[in-house]
Design a protein around this motif. Structure first.
Motif, PDB file in Angstrom:
ATOM      1  N   GLY A   1       0.654  -0.934  -0.205  1.00  0.00           N
ATOM      2  CA  GLY A   1       0.134  -0.042   0.252  1.00  0.00           C
ATOM      3  C   GLY A   1       0.627   0.894   0.465  1.00  0.00           C
ATOM      4  O   GLY A   1       0.348   2.536  -0.134  1.00  0.00           O
ATOM      5  N   VAL A   2       2.352   1.042   0.038  1.00  0.00           N
ATOM      6  CA  VAL A   2       2.248   2.168   0.484  1.00  0.00           C
ATOM      7  C   VAL A   2       3.757   2.219  -1.173  1.00  0.00           C
ATOM      8  O   VAL A   2       3.400   3.878  -1.482  1.00  0.00           O
ATOM      9  CB  VAL A   2       4.253   2.303   1.392  1.00  0.00           C
ATOM     10  N   LEU A   3       4.474   1.395  -1.239  1.00  0.00           N
ATOM     11  CA  LEU A   3       5.049   1.720  -2.408  1.00  0.00           C
ATOM     12  C   LEU A   3       4.656   1.534  -3.922  1.00  0.00           C
ATOM     13  O   LEU A   3       3.128   0.845  -4.102  1.00  0.00           O
ATOM     14  CB  LEU A   3       5.981   0.230  -3.062  1.00  0.00           C
ATOM     15  N   LYS A   4       4.482   2.465  -5.525  1.00  0.00           N
ATOM     16  CA  LYS A   4       4.282   2.169  -6.136  1.00  0.00           C
ATOM     17  C   LYS A   4       4.943   1.837  -7.258  1.00  0.00           C
ATOM     18  O   LYS A   4       6.249   1.692  -7.035  1.00  0.00           O
ATOM     19  CB  LYS A   4       3.491   3.768  -7.119  1.00  0.00           C
ATOM     20  N   LYS A   5       4.596   1.711  -8.565  1.00  0.00           N
ATOM     21  CA  LYS A   5       5.750   0.756  -9.555  1.00  0.00           C
ATOM     22  C   LYS A   5       6.823   2.415 -10.472  1.00  0.00           C
ATOM     23  O   LYS A   5       5.830   3.426 -10.135  1.00  0.00           O
ATOM     24  CB  LYS A   5       4.984   0.637 -10.724  1.00  0.00           C
ATOM     25  N   GLY A   6       7.425   2.267 -10.037  1.00  0.00           N
ATOM     26  CA  GLY A   6       8.578   3.398 -10.274  1.00  0.00           C
ATOM     27  C   GLY A   6       9.306   3.575  -9.545  1.00  0.00           C
ATOM     28  O   GLY A   6      10.151   4.951  -9.309  1.00  0.00           O
ATOM     29  N   ASP A   7       8.830   3.404  -7.956  1.00  0.00           N
ATOM     30  CA  ASP A   7       9.442   3.968  -6.807  1.00  0.00           C
ATOM     31  C   ASP A   7      10.710   3.153  -7.211  1.00  0.00           C
ATOM     32  O   ASP A   7      11.005   2.556  -7.168  1.00  0.00           O
ATOM     33  CB  ASP A   7       8.740   3.234  -5.960  1.00  0.00           C
ATOM     34  N   LYS A   8      12.079   4.073  -5.893  1.00  0.00           N
ATOM     35  CA  LYS A   8      13.095   3.328  -6.102  1.00  0.00           C
ATOM     36  C   LYS A   8      13.630   2.826  -4.538  1.00  0.00           C
ATOM     37  O   LYS A   8      12.996   2.789  -4.085  1.00  0.00           O
ATOM     38  CB  LYS A   8      14.160   5.235  -6.175  1.00  0.00           C
ATOM     39  N   VAL A   9      14.327   2.061  -4.971  1.00  0.00           N
ATOM     40  CA  VAL A   9      14.756   0.934  -4.305  1.00  0.00           C
ATOM     41  C   VAL A   9      16.812   0.927  -3.971  1.00  0.00           C
ATOM     42  O   VAL A   9      17.216   1.008  -5.431  1.00  0.00           O
ATOM     43  CB  VAL A   9      14.444  -0.773  -4.388  1.00  0.00           C
ATOM     44  N   TYR A  10      16.746   1.180  -2.774  1.00  0.00           N
ATOM     45  CA  TYR A  10      18.325   1.405  -2.383  1.00  0.00           C
ATOM     46  C   TYR A  10      18.311   0.023  -1.230  1.00  0.00           C
ATOM     47  O   TYR A  10      18.413   0.065  -0.252  1.00  0.00           O
ATOM     48  CB  TYR A  10      18.758   3.059  -1.977  1.00  0.00           C
ATOM     49  N   VAL A  11      19.502  -0.371  -1.883  1.00  0.00           N
ATOM     50  CA  VAL A  11      20.042  -1.899  -1.646  1.00  0.00           C
ATOM     51  C   VAL A  11      21.381  -1.895  -0.832  1.00  0.00           C
ATOM     52  O   VAL A  11      22.684  -1.698  -1.871  1.00  0.00           O
ATOM     53  CB  VAL A  11      19.936  -3.099  -2.003  1.00  0.00           C
ATOM     54  N   TRP A  12      22.089  -2.263   0.353  1.00  0.00           N
ATOM     55  CA  TRP A  12      23.305  -1.895   0.537  1.00  0.00           C
ATOM     56  C   TRP A  12      24.082  -3.049   1.858  1.00  0.00           C
ATOM     57  O   TRP A  12      22.858  -3.098   2.518  1.00  0.00           O
ATOM     58  CB  TRP A  12      23.862  -0.161   1.210  1.00  0.00           C
ATOM     59  N   GLY A  13      24.884  -3.038   2.084  1.00  0.00           N
ATOM     60  CA  GLY A  13      25.795  -3.596   3.331  1.00  0.00           C
ATOM     61  C   GLY A  13      25.984  -5.192   3.270  1.00  0.00           C
ATOM     62  O   GLY A  13      25.446  -5.744   1.512  1.00  0.00           O
ATOM     63  N   HIS A  14      25.623  -6.283   3.980  1.00  0.00           N
ATOM     64  CA  HIS A  14      26.261  -7.748   3.227  1.00  0.00           C
ATOM     65  C   HIS A  14      25.606  -8.268   4.980  1.00  0.00           C
ATOM     66  O   HIS A  14      25.850  -7.789   5.653  1.00  0.00           O
ATOM     67  CB  HIS A  14      27.143  -7.657   3.749  1.00  0.00           C
ATOM     68  N   ARG A  15      24.773  -9.276   4.029  1.00  0.00           N
ATOM     69  CA  ARG A  15      24.339  -9.950   5.404  1.00  0.00           C
ATOM     70  C   ARG A  15      25.417 -11.077   5.769  1.00  0.00           C
ATOM     71  O   ARG A  15      25.734 -11.183   5.152  1.00  0.00           O
ATOM     72  CB  ARG A  15      22.560 -11.023   4.811  1.00  0.00           C
ATOM     73  N   THR A  16      25.192 -11.221   6.615  1.00  0.00           N
ATOM     74  CA  THR A  16      26.144 -12.231   7.855  1.00  0.00           C
ATOM     75  C   THR A  16      25.850 -13.580   6.705  1.00  0.00           C
ATOM     76  O   THR A  16      25.546 -14.507   6.604  1.00  0.00           O
ATOM     77  CB  THR A  16      25.373 -12.311   9.175  1.00  0.00           C
ATOM     78  N   GLY A  17      27.288 -13.871   6.588  1.00  0.00           N
ATOM     79  CA  GLY A  17      27.713 -14.812   6.178  1.00  0.00           C
ATOM     80  C   GLY A  17      27.780 -14.617   4.774  1.00  0.00           C
ATOM     81  O   GLY A  17      28.291 -15.597   4.198  1.00  0.00           O
ATOM     82  N   THR A  18      27.465 -13.376   4.248  1.00  0.00           N
ATOM     83  CA  THR A  18      27.780 -13.578   2.908  1.00  0.00           C
ATOM     84  C   THR A  18      29.007 -13.082   2.249  1.00  0.00           C
ATOM     85  O   THR A  18      29.006 -12.463   0.829  1.00  0.00           O
ATOM     86  CB  THR A  18      25.998 -13.073   1.929  1.00  0.00           C
TER      87      THR A  18
END
Length: 306
Positions: free
Chosen positions: A289-306
């Motif tokens: 209900g919050v995001l819409k098509k075209g909204d931006k996503v930013y990913v950073w960091g590392h999951r433990t073990g990866t």
């Protein structure tokens, strides 16, 4: 002594087959960090996260771990009909998202009341609880961790410094101001922030948080959730992975086959997803209900073990 030779087991001498077996049982019961009384104590070795098991067995019809893999390739994009979109994904069975800690098999079998073993997040949890930070489990550590686990309904509350306890602490650290360290870029438009380090995600518009933070499960080793900027390019409420024959409710794809979506199983596991950002059903529905098509996503960091 066997064939004229004296058997030696760790710090002390053990004579005869019976003595050898007794010593082996003793070491297994006490843990790998235990040694004979007449030797200098060795630093305890933390139990590897990969060797842990759920401390509470799942009930009938309550799958513990459901891996809905990254589809590898982008899904076939189409416009769902109004009739299809009107159907809400089925509810998750009660207890699906209970906080069940991963513990050593020996602790689970023995149903210990307070673990003597050093957990993979021992130092981090000691620091969080303002205990002596030495990376060694003690009675005081166990009691303090146990108190925290009981407060947040983490089962079994046996004071083991495991991943579920640690990530619950990470969620609490993010609650007041998830972007305190400015890892997620502040923009005038909506940005879905995916923090792989703390395994939490939220949405912000400018400096205002409009969703979350909530816990998540990102990609495992070899299938990490891809870092950097992405955009939500397709949303499919009742998506089903045809490649892996698995439901992906409230799927919002942002990079190839990687998407935000719910899973009908625990997200509190030592093994990550196959690349997607897994959420509890209620959180995935709110994010829908919050995001819409075209909204931006930013990913950073590392999951433990990866």
């Amino acid at each position: 002594m066997i064939n004229g030779r004296t058997l030696r087991y760790r710090g002390g001498s053990v004579r005869g087959v019976a003595g050898t077996l007794a010593a082996a049982v003793l070491v297994l019961c006490l843990g790998a960090g235990s040694v004979a009384a007449d030797t200098a104590p060795e630093p305890p070795t933390a139990v590897a996260e990969s060797e842990l098991v759920p401390g509470v067995a799942p009930g009938p019809g309550k799958p513990w771990q459901v891996d809905t893999p990254d589809q590898m390739l982008a899904p076939k994009v189409y416009t769902p009909s109004a009739k299809e979109d009107a159907v809400e994904p089925k509810a998750a069975p009660p207890g699906t998202y209970d906080l069940v800690e991963y513990v050593p098999l020996s602790d689970a079998v023995a149903k210990v009341s307070c673990s003597k073993l050093t957990g993979p997040y021992q130092k981090q949890i000691e620091q969080w609880l303002k205990l002596k930070v030495d990376g060694k489990q003690s009675t005081a550590d166990c009691k303090a961790i146990q108190k925290f686990q009981k407060q947040y309904k983490i089962k079994p509350a046996i004071g083991f410094a495991g991943p579920v306890t640690w990530y619950q602490m990470m969620l609490l650290s993010a609650k007041k101001n998830p972007n305190a360290k400015k890892n997620c870029p502040v923009k005038s438009y909506r940005v879905a922030c995916v923090d792989l380090n703390r395994q939490v995600t939220w949405v912000q518009k400018g400096s205002k948080v409009v969703f979350g933070p909530v816990q998540m499960r990102s990609g495992r080793k070899g299938y990490a959730t891809r870092a950097g900027w992405h955009s939500v390019y397709w949303r499919h409420k009742n998506h089903w992975s045809t490649l892996y024959n698995s439901p992906m409710p409230y799927a919002q794809f942002f990079d190839g086959g990687q998407a935000f979506h719910a899973v009908y199983g625990s997200i509190y596991t030592t093994v990550g997803s196959w690349g997607c950002v897994n959420l509890k059903l209620g959180d995935a529905k709110k994010l829908w209900g919050v995001l819409k098509k075209g909204d931006k996503v930013y990913v950073w960091g590392h999951r433990t073990g990866t």
